[in-house]
Motif scaffolding. Sequence first.
Motif, short mmCIF file in Angstrom:
data_model
loop_
_atom_site.label_atom_id
_atom_site.label_comp_id
_atom_site.label_asym_id
_atom_site.label_seq_id
_atom_site.Cartn_x
_atom_site.Cartn_y
_atom_site.Cartn_z
N LEU A 53 0.85 -1.19 0.00
CA LEU A 53 0.00 0.00 0.00
C LEU A 53 0.89 1.25 0.00
O LEU A 53 1.99 1.23 0.55
CB LEU A 53 -0.89 0.01 1.25
CG LEU A 53 -1.90 -1.14 1.37
CD1 LEU A 53 -2.47 -1.19 2.79
CD2 LEU A 53 -3.03 -0.98 0.37
N HIS A 54 0.39 2.30 -0.57
CA HIS A 54 1.04 3.63 -0.57
C HIS A 54 2.56 3.58 -0.34
O HIS A 54 3.07 4.09 0.65
CB HIS A 54 0.38 4.59 0.43
CG HIS A 54 0.02 3.99 1.77
ND1 HIS A 54 0.87 3.19 2.49
CD2 HIS A 54 -1.11 4.10 2.49
CE1 HIS A 54 0.26 2.85 3.61
NE2 HIS A 54 -0.93 3.38 3.64
N MET A 55 3.24 2.98 -1.30
CA MET A 55 4.70 2.88 -1.19
C MET A 55 5.30 4.29 -1.34
O MET A 55 4.91 5.06 -2.21
CB MET A 55 5.24 1.93 -2.26
CG MET A 55 6.69 1.53 -2.03
SD MET A 55 7.09 -0.02 -2.89
CE MET A 55 7.06 0.52 -4.59
N SER A 56 6.30 4.59 -0.51
CA SER A 56 6.74 5.99 -0.44
C SER A 56 8.24 6.17 -0.50
O SER A 56 8.71 7.31 -0.51
CB SER A 56 6.19 6.62 0.84
OG SER A 56 6.75 5.98 1.98
N THR A 57 9.01 5.09 -0.49
CA THR A 57 10.46 5.27 -0.39
C THR A 57 11.19 4.70 -1.62
O THR A 57 10.74 3.75 -2.26
CB THR A 57 11.04 4.56 0.85
OG1 THR A 57 10.80 3.15 0.72
CG2 THR A 57 10.41 5.06 2.13
N ALA A 58 12.35 5.29 -1.87
CA ALA A 58 13.22 4.79 -2.94
C ALA A 58 13.66 3.36 -2.62
O ALA A 58 13.72 2.49 -3.50
CB ALA A 58 14.44 5.70 -3.09
N GLY A 59 13.95 3.10 -1.35
CA GLY A 59 14.45 1.79 -0.96
C GLY A 59 13.44 0.68 -1.20
O GLY A 59 13.78 -0.38 -1.74
N ALA A 60 12.18 0.90 -0.81
CA ALA A 60 11.16 -0.12 -1.02
C ALA A 60 10.89 -0.31 -2.50
O ALA A 60 10.67 -1.43 -2.97
CB ALA A 60 9.88 0.27 -0.28
N THR A 61 10.94 0.78 -3.26
CA THR A 61 10.71 0.68 -4.71
C THR A 61 11.77 -0.21 -5.35
O THR A 61 11.47 -1.06 -6.21
CB THR A 61 10.71 2.08 -5.34
OG1 THR A 61 9.75 2.90 -4.66
CG2 THR A 61 10.36 2.03 -6.82
N ALA A 62 13.01 -0.04 -4.93
CA ALA A 62 14.09 -0.87 -5.48
C ALA A 62 13.88 -2.34 -5.13
O ALA A 62 14.11 -3.23 -5.96
CB ALA A 62 15.44 -0.37 -4.95
N LEU A 63 13.43 -2.61 -3.91
CA LEU A 63 13.19 -4.00 -3.50
C LEU A 63 12.07 -4.64 -4.31
O LEU A 63 12.16 -5.80 -4.72
CB LEU A 63 12.84 -4.05 -2.01
CG LEU A 63 13.97 -3.71 -1.03
CD1 LEU A 63 13.41 -3.58 0.39
CD2 LEU A 63 15.05 -4.80 -1.06
#
Lengths: 305, 432
Positions: free
Chosen positions: B230-240
């Motif tokens: 849900l509502h992804m907000s960070t560069a780090g999570a996007t890369a994962l």
Amino acid sequence: MKHLLSIEDLDRDGIVGLLDGSEYMSDVLAREIPKVPALRGKTIVSLFYEDSTRTRLSFETAAKRLGADTMTFTAGSSSVTKGESLLDTVRTIESMGIDAMVVRHASAGAPHRIANWIDASVLNAGDGRHGHPTQALLDAFTLRRHRGDISGARIGIVGDVRNSRVARSGIQCWSRLGADLTLIGPPTLMPERLEGWPVQVTFSLDDVLSELDVIYVLRVQQERIGRALLPSLREYYARWGLDAVRAQRLKPDALVMHPGPMIRGSEIATEVVDGPRSLIREQVANGVAVRMAVLWDLIGSGGVV
Amino acid sequence: MGTLVVRGGRVIDETGERDADVLVRDGVIVEVGPGLDAPGAQVIDADGAVVAPGLVDIQVHFREPGREDAETVETGARAAALGGFTAVVAMPNTTPPLDDAKVVGAVLEQGRRASCHVAVAGCITRGREGHELAPMGELYDLGVRIFTDDGDCVADANVMRRAFEYARALPGAVIAQHAEDPALVAGGHMHEGEWSARLGIPGRPAAAEITIVARDLELARLTGGRYHVLHMSTAGATALVRAAKAEGVRVTAEASPQHFTLTDAECASFDPVFKMNPPLRSSDDVDAIVAGLVDGTIDAIATDHAPHPPASKELAFEEAPPGMLGVETALAVAITRLVEPGVLSLRDALARLSWQPARIAGLDAHGHGLPIAPGNAANLCVIDPSETWVVDPARSASKSRNTPWAGWKLTGRVRHTILRGEPVVINGEAVR
């Protein structure tokens, strides 16, 4: 100046102007009758959402010395749980007819919010971890009286900078006056990010102790232990406390400051508090003069008293 | 139900785009092509406009039951219809929470009369407490496809693992996570970074999202479960998520308009209208979210429409509840921020606002996000993609006013919304 919300709103000249005004107010306070009618007919309300006997008394004394009428509204955070919004509370108070509101609040930016909502002048008397501009001014005033010039002074701020509004305002104020600032303490009590801050940082008090012109000691709170920020107050005192042994390693003319309230033996030794280098009692005394100067600037005619 | 013809528009859907009229009878598209007419048909003017499948918002908070002073299914659905949405998924963090078939049934019943299709997400755990599984099968039988404790993160890794496993028995179900480690964000009110340090507002570090997403991706890998961030907000999570997708993990992700547009610098105003969870992040994070939307790492734009009545935002920043309105502005923010500067084509933006989220939530089975073609349900929106307007909170159809876009000049406006063949918005005005 309409409001005093943050030291960031002031440039060097603005700060110096208030310190000069404080000098004058200090002279007034030294008179046989330490009172002038400069704000006669003005009404100042203290809106304190957080307990603070010393700051509240200091402001109220300042207002009374200038002949203003004062009111006090102390609200526990319970008014929030009762459902009244901050907006409703301040509008209610404003409708009684006031010229200035002195605001202490546990949340950052509460005075900024209030300044957007009311016509009266707003004076920040401490907001969360964000700022405490009159504390910064009274500290600068106190130090200027002893050193003449703050420019070039090496000031070490020791302790819980992360959670300290006093430190945030102090850093802004002293850096504008040209001081050379070093933050000292455990990494868990340093701000998480320091980009753009005009400071150096060290985790070792002993490394810099003998180079400091001023050591500004912050309060350390027991509650930091439970939140895994410190192992114990004993360990804190051993590494970062200003005890009598460390005080002897300070430069001969180094000065010691503390914003209070202090916990003797947790961050600073009794001998140091009461010793010849200590400006701590003077800081409190000067608070009234500085707050008189600020109130005069905000809601007085702005001219000479 | 009657007959209507959507005339003069440019039809854009998953299959492509063409100039065509759309003839609708009894809620179903019967013909798509040039110069269509039918005796007695209501004409819906789409001249110079885009005709698209109705938008689908898979994360809204309609506050019913429990906080009907902030929003209801009726008002939230009307606001959503004005924003071009024909279907939404209402989150289960209500009072009581949507962890029980009776409560879910009552909300669905409210939705039957609403201006858009209101699906609901069910809780993963009973009471959203993070310990025991909610009756996922019973909720599934009522049509629930997204399970989440949104607002709270399922912090217990074992509970999360069992939810992934159990949901495998429920075809089409997905476990959706509010990915913020509660221990790392405890006491925090904004993104932890330069601004929180300066303002003295306790922070919520990006690491709180990244660590949970990393853990959950491993659990999805372990169990073969379906995971939605849900509502992804960070560069780090996007890369994962990008890496996990490449490895075939069954993961999807959404981002909200505020997270691909606004930064934590907004918090310097101390106005809690800019407070939400996860918080507005750094400009590097915003750039990464945009990149994730472009390359398909992020599948959907979802608003996290979170109404709060004015009094609850008339507080200091740290005291106010998190959340922002979103359904009426999402399309226009996406067009203004992504389409106008040439980051995404309009069709790619619509993919992230309509058919891709529809598939994540199983709403394609209810006729949402489908190609505009004969036989499909007539869930449509008609958009003026280059019309500009200024956001005025006072004009919102929501019961609340907490929009971060007040005063923003946005491009792209919804002209009409058609739900199952019935106009619910005509010329920008709600008619239901």
